[in-house]
Design a protein around this motif. Sequence first.
Motif, PDB file in Angstrom:
ATOM      1  N   VAL A  55      -4.501   7.732  -0.329  1.00  0.00           N
ATOM      2  CA  VAL A  55      -4.255   6.292  -0.192  1.00  0.00           C
ATOM      3  C   VAL A  55      -5.362   5.545  -0.914  1.00  0.00           C
ATOM      4  N   GLY A  56      -5.000   4.761  -1.916  1.00  0.00           N
ATOM      5  CA  GLY A  56      -5.989   3.962  -2.630  1.00  0.00           C
ATOM      6  C   GLY A  56      -7.138   4.770  -3.201  1.00  0.00           C
ATOM      7  N   GLU A  80      -0.674  -4.396   6.165  1.00  0.00           N
ATOM      8  CA  GLU A  80       0.306  -4.611   5.101  1.00  0.00           C
ATOM      9  C   GLU A  80       1.333  -3.488   5.074  1.00  0.00           C
ATOM     10  N   MET A 123       0.855  -1.186   0.000  1.00  0.00           N
ATOM     11  CA  MET A 123       0.000   0.000   0.000  1.00  0.00           C
ATOM     12  C   MET A 123       0.896   1.243   0.000  1.00  0.00           C
ATOM     13  N   ARG A 124       0.408   2.287  -0.642  1.00  0.00           N
ATOM     14  CA  ARG A 124       1.193   3.508  -0.745  1.00  0.00           C
ATOM     15  C   ARG A 124       0.409   4.701  -0.217  1.00  0.00           C
ATOM     16  N   GLU A 148      -5.347  -0.750 -10.531  1.00  0.00           N
ATOM     17  CA  GLU A 148      -4.388   0.232 -11.030  1.00  0.00           C
ATOM     18  C   GLU A 148      -4.530   0.355 -12.539  1.00  0.00           C
ATOM     19  N   THR A 164      -8.584  -1.647  -5.312  1.00  0.00           N
ATOM     20  CA  THR A 164      -8.472  -0.621  -6.348  1.00  0.00           C
ATOM     21  C   THR A 164      -7.661  -1.177  -7.514  1.00  0.00           C
ATOM     22  N   ALA A 199      -8.485   1.984   3.249  1.00  0.00           N
ATOM     23  CA  ALA A 199      -7.832   1.688   1.970  1.00  0.00           C
ATOM     24  C   ALA A 199      -7.439   0.215   1.887  1.00  0.00           C
ATOM     25  N   ALA A 200      -7.010  -0.355   3.028  1.00  0.00           N
ATOM     26  CA  ALA A 200      -6.601  -1.761   3.034  1.00  0.00           C
ATOM     27  C   ALA A 200      -7.775  -2.682   2.759  1.00  0.00           C
ATOM     28  N   VAL A 229       3.606  -0.396   4.068  1.00  0.00           N
ATOM     29  CA  VAL A 229       3.201   0.891   3.510  1.00  0.00           C
ATOM     30  C   VAL A 229       4.427   1.641   3.002  1.00  0.00           C
ATOM     31  N   LEU A 262      -5.903   4.364   6.512  1.00  0.00           N
ATOM     32  CA  LEU A 262      -5.174   3.172   6.063  1.00  0.00           C
ATOM     33  C   LEU A 262      -6.064   1.933   6.113  1.00  0.00           C
TER      34      LEU A 262
END
Length: 326
Positions: free
Chosen positions: A191-192, A31, A1-2, A219, A217, A212-213, A33, A209
Amino acid sequence: MRIEIWADVVCAWAYIGKRRVETALAGWEGESVEVVWRPFRIDPMAPAESLPMAEVLQDPVVDAALQQCAPGMSPAENRLRVSEIAAAEGLGPRWGAAWRANTQAAHRLIALAYASGGAALQDAVVEGVLRAHFIDALDIGLADTLAAVAERAGFPQGPELLASGAGEETVRELLLRGKAIGVKTSPTLVVGGKALAGAHSPAHITELLRGAAGSVTRELPAEVERFRHSEALLELGDPLGCLTLLGPLMEEFADDRNVRLLAARAYFHSAQLGRARATLEPLVAETPDDSYAQLLLGRVLKRQGLGAEAAPHLRMASAMTPEYKS
């Protein structure tokens, strides 16, 4: 995750927000990051040569603008409040910017650090730039200041890259991308596909977070994302920004109809009528039943003062799509 942190390095809340993100991640059990810093400009009109902040704050126009940042508080009261919040986050003991600095070069150094060494090197450079500006009271608009930051961060090639002009295009495109996705303040965490504007608490960041986790999503291919961002910029009234982002697609996908039509729209809205016409005439010839292309070509010709040549295109457009009738 970013996590993408869109922020300006002369924004005190960016430094405070950095500490809060770090606190949130220290307790994060999900997860892995990656934190990536992206540019934002809160003072795009900052002069190329930095000015002493004490001098800047004497300007009544600046004083009035600062009052909009914290309604009901004087700029002095707000600066004291921010310094107290910074101290609570462990920033200091001295706190406060001494220079009104142009941050373009700093943003370039940060982007180059990520390209050269990934998130860890970039984080070290960001920390160094923020510390130089807010704690050491240095002028981060100076090449020597940024060179020292780069050396301490373990990025010795940074000064040479800056001197060569590297990173200009990257930062310019990232600023446009931020605008396209709706970034309007520093810092903004993305995030996401979900955004959180401001320097929120670690608990709030953790909730972002978690959300988003739990979501999936997909890409998008890089070229599709670039096209969508270009389109968004045009919708936001920035046709020149649209053309800047669209440029690589116009070279790589020169025959793509969607790319060509978007370019024609951007040319039209930026008053580049000759280029708009040169782009639209082949499109109309290839697909005469495209009512929008007919309409746009008609409008281009009309704006060029060629009413007789515009009329057939406008008539055809309105015949195929009645709402185009003008």
